[in-house]
Write a protein that holds these residues in place. Structure first.
Motif, short mmCIF file in Angstrom:
data_model
loop_
_atom_site.label_atom_id
_atom_site.label_comp_id
_atom_site.label_asym_id
_atom_site.label_seq_id
_atom_site.Cartn_x
_atom_site.Cartn_y
_atom_site.Cartn_z
N ASP A 9 0.80 -1.22 0.00
CA ASP A 9 0.00 0.00 0.00
C ASP A 9 0.84 1.28 0.00
O ASP A 9 0.29 2.38 0.00
N LEU A 10 2.18 1.11 -0.03
CA LEU A 10 3.06 2.28 -0.16
C LEU A 10 3.47 2.55 -1.60
O LEU A 10 4.20 3.50 -1.87
N LEU A 11 3.03 1.72 -2.53
CA LEU A 11 3.36 1.92 -3.94
C LEU A 11 2.79 3.24 -4.44
O LEU A 11 1.70 3.66 -4.02
N ARG A 12 3.52 3.87 -5.34
CA ARG A 12 3.08 5.13 -5.94
C ARG A 12 3.34 5.11 -7.44
O ARG A 12 4.35 4.59 -7.90
N ASP A 13 2.40 5.66 -8.19
CA ASP A 13 2.58 5.93 -9.63
C ASP A 13 2.96 4.68 -10.42
O ASP A 13 3.89 4.70 -11.24
N ILE A 14 2.26 3.60 -10.18
CA ILE A 14 2.41 2.38 -10.97
C ILE A 14 1.05 2.06 -11.56
O ILE A 14 0.04 2.01 -10.85
N ASP A 15 1.01 1.84 -12.86
CA ASP A 15 -0.27 1.69 -13.54
C ASP A 15 -1.06 0.48 -13.07
O ASP A 15 -2.26 0.56 -12.81
N VAL A 16 -0.40 -0.67 -12.96
CA VAL A 16 -1.10 -1.92 -12.63
C VAL A 16 -0.34 -2.64 -11.53
O VAL A 16 0.87 -2.83 -11.61
N ALA A 62 -8.72 0.64 -9.04
CA ALA A 62 -7.89 0.68 -7.83
C ALA A 62 -8.55 1.42 -6.68
O ALA A 62 -7.96 1.54 -5.61
N GLY A 63 -9.78 1.89 -6.87
CA GLY A 63 -10.46 2.59 -5.79
C GLY A 63 -9.68 3.82 -5.35
O GLY A 63 -9.17 4.60 -6.16
N ALA A 64 -9.57 3.96 -4.02
CA ALA A 64 -8.88 5.14 -3.46
C ALA A 64 -7.39 5.16 -3.77
O ALA A 64 -6.75 6.20 -3.65
N LEU A 65 -6.83 4.02 -4.22
CA LEU A 65 -5.42 4.00 -4.59
C LEU A 65 -5.14 4.83 -5.84
O LEU A 65 -3.97 5.10 -6.15
N ALA A 66 -6.18 5.24 -6.53
CA ALA A 66 -5.99 6.12 -7.68
C ALA A 66 -5.33 7.43 -7.26
O ALA A 66 -4.59 8.04 -8.05
N TRP A 67 -5.54 7.83 -6.00
CA TRP A 67 -4.91 9.05 -5.50
C TRP A 67 -3.40 8.87 -5.37
O TRP A 67 -2.66 9.86 -5.28
N GLN A 68 -2.94 7.61 -5.35
CA GLN A 68 -1.50 7.33 -5.29
C GLN A 68 -0.93 7.00 -6.67
O GLN A 68 0.22 6.56 -6.78
N GLY A 69 -1.72 7.19 -7.69
CA GLY A 69 -1.23 6.94 -9.04
C GLY A 69 -1.39 5.50 -9.50
O GLY A 69 -0.87 5.12 -10.55
N ARG A 87 -3.61 2.75 -11.17
CA ARG A 87 -4.76 2.83 -12.05
C ARG A 87 -5.59 1.55 -12.06
O ARG A 87 -6.82 1.61 -12.15
N ARG A 88 -4.95 0.39 -12.00
CA ARG A 88 -5.68 -0.87 -12.11
C ARG A 88 -5.09 -1.89 -11.13
O ARG A 88 -3.91 -1.85 -10.78
N ILE A 89 -5.92 -2.84 -10.71
CA ILE A 89 -5.48 -4.01 -9.95
C ILE A 89 -5.89 -5.25 -10.74
O ILE A 89 -7.06 -5.40 -11.10
#
Length: 408
Positions: free
Chosen positions: A203-210, A279-286, A288-290
């Motif tokens: 959950d610390l990942l940032r700016d990774i598309d998938v 990605a739900g709220a993870l979109a705020w961290q960049g 885009r998809r899970i």
């Protein structure tokens, strides 16, 4: 033992190396006349009589006398004296000791290991002489050639997984924190590139598309309070109000909608299936998809799972195919393409695969994709530093670096 009977340092070192190879649990099987004689109390039988507990106590006393720091820590792991390592095989103990110095296993074997075991022998001789054991001088640095050299392109060497100093530090001084990102050169099918290795929670990942999330074949997500990759992504993707109350369980809801549309009611999907969601709220961290990779098959009547390496390879292959499909739709919709992808060690948790087997299964699909010219920004994710060291070595081996660990 009187000063006139002091053992030869070389003889002591030879027996310490025997203990490193065999481990503490096999002391009874070893012939250690020097260490056994040193551990004997006056008048307590003959020096050659087996005294395995006394030999272990002697070794622990000598290691403790080193005085803390990386030197003592590496000695404890090398000999199996660190908590929980008593029954570790020699290769695992050597790997963990190498991690203390932040070097590769091969480099540690050729350089730091002899220094570490030599200092243990030195403390043993001091104890035998009746003199108080003394920590080694802190200025005894490891040669600069052993510290690891960064490649010319600025990539981190595979061995640079801890930033501990190569000198013996006082125990009161904390070691610097290890970096959590490592850029490692890789090669597949004549194509060179780089992979970024992350050593932290998902959950610390940032700016990774998938981000790829491991799942069972029922596509049932674990409860969000759990610590797995899937649970962490569910928790981080949930939408909450300012007070932290759950507003929308976004990742779970989208995965259920996918299952309702494509999976037969009440039945599992085939191992290797991949279900994409937002990605739900993870979109705020960049993010885009899970992509939820169904690799774990529940074992009936238990809480356990079975994971086959072939299913892991099949799932990762499907991930790349799904990326291409979604990019085709993104182009038609005028959206930027998906380029970056993060992969955990699928099946290496409750699935029961070892990290090495999981990596090999994942890499088989990654290598095939890279060999055919796939242009992706690839990332691997692990949480535990010891797994990071293993993955870094395995990744570096694809670029021609030696990774085979010599026999003990």
């Amino acid at each position: 033992m009187s000063p006139t009977q002091l053992p030869d340092h070389g003889a002591v070192l030879a027996e310490v190396r025997e203990v490193r190879r065999a481990g503490i649990v096999r002391l009874r099987e070893l012939r250690l006349p020097v260490l056994t004689g040193m551990s004997a109390s006056p008048g307590e039988g003959s020096p050659g009589e087996p005294r395995f507990p006394a030999v272990e106590r002697l070794l622990r006393t000598a290691v403790a006398a080193i005085g803390g720091g990386t030197l003592q820590e590496a000695a404890e792991f090398s000999l199996g004296l660190a908590q929980g390592t008593r029954d570790w095989p020699p290769a695992d103990r050597r790997r963990r000791a190498a991690q203390v110095y932040g070097v590769s296993v091969e480099r540690f074997r050729k350089n730091q290991e002899l220094m570490v075991l030599g200092q243990v022998a030195e403390q043993l001789v001091r104890l035998a002489s009746g003199a108080p054991a003394q920590p080694p001088a802190t200025g005894a640095a490891v040669p600069a050639s052993d510290a690891g050299t960064a490649p010319a392109d600025g990539s981190a060497p595979a061995s640079a997984l801890t930033s501990a100093s190569a000198t013996s530090e006082p125990s009161a001084r904390p070691r610097p924190l290890a970096p959590s990102h490592h850029r490692i050169p890789v090669r597949a099918g004549g194509h060179g590139g780089h992979v970024t290795l992350h050593v932290h929670a998902v959950d610390l990942l940032r700016d990774i598309d998938v981000v790829v999330s491991p799942s069972n074949t029922h596509l049932a997500l674990p409860e969000p309070y759990k610590s797995s990759v899937a649970a962490s992504l569910r928790r981080a993707g949930a939408v909450r109000d300012p007070a932290g109350r759950l507003v929308e369980d976004s990742v779970r809801d989208e995965l259920r909608a996918w299952s309702d549309r494509f999976a037969a009611p009440g039945l599992s999907v085939a191992p290797g299936t991949v279900a994409p969601t937002g990605a739900g709220a993870l979109a705020w961290q960049g993010i885009r998809r899970i992509f939820h990779a169904a690799v774990a098959v529940p074992r009936p009547g238990t809480n356990d799972y079975d994971v086959q390496p072939a299913d892991v390879t099949r799932a990762v292959t499907r991930v790349f195919a799904l990326l291409a499909e979604e990019n085709g739709r993104s182009t038609d919709a005028g959206l930027p393409p998906l380029r970056s992808l993060c992969l955990p060690l699928l099946g290496a948790g409750r699935g029961g695969l070892t990290p090495a087997v999981s990596f090999a299964a994942v890499w088989a699909a990654v290598e095939a994709e890279l060999a055919r010219g796939g242009d992706w920004d690839l990332h691997f994710l692990v949480r535990r530093p010891e797994r990071a060291l293993l993955v870094a070595e395995l990744l570096a081996s694809t670029d021609g670096a030696p990774t085979e660990e010599p026999g003990p």
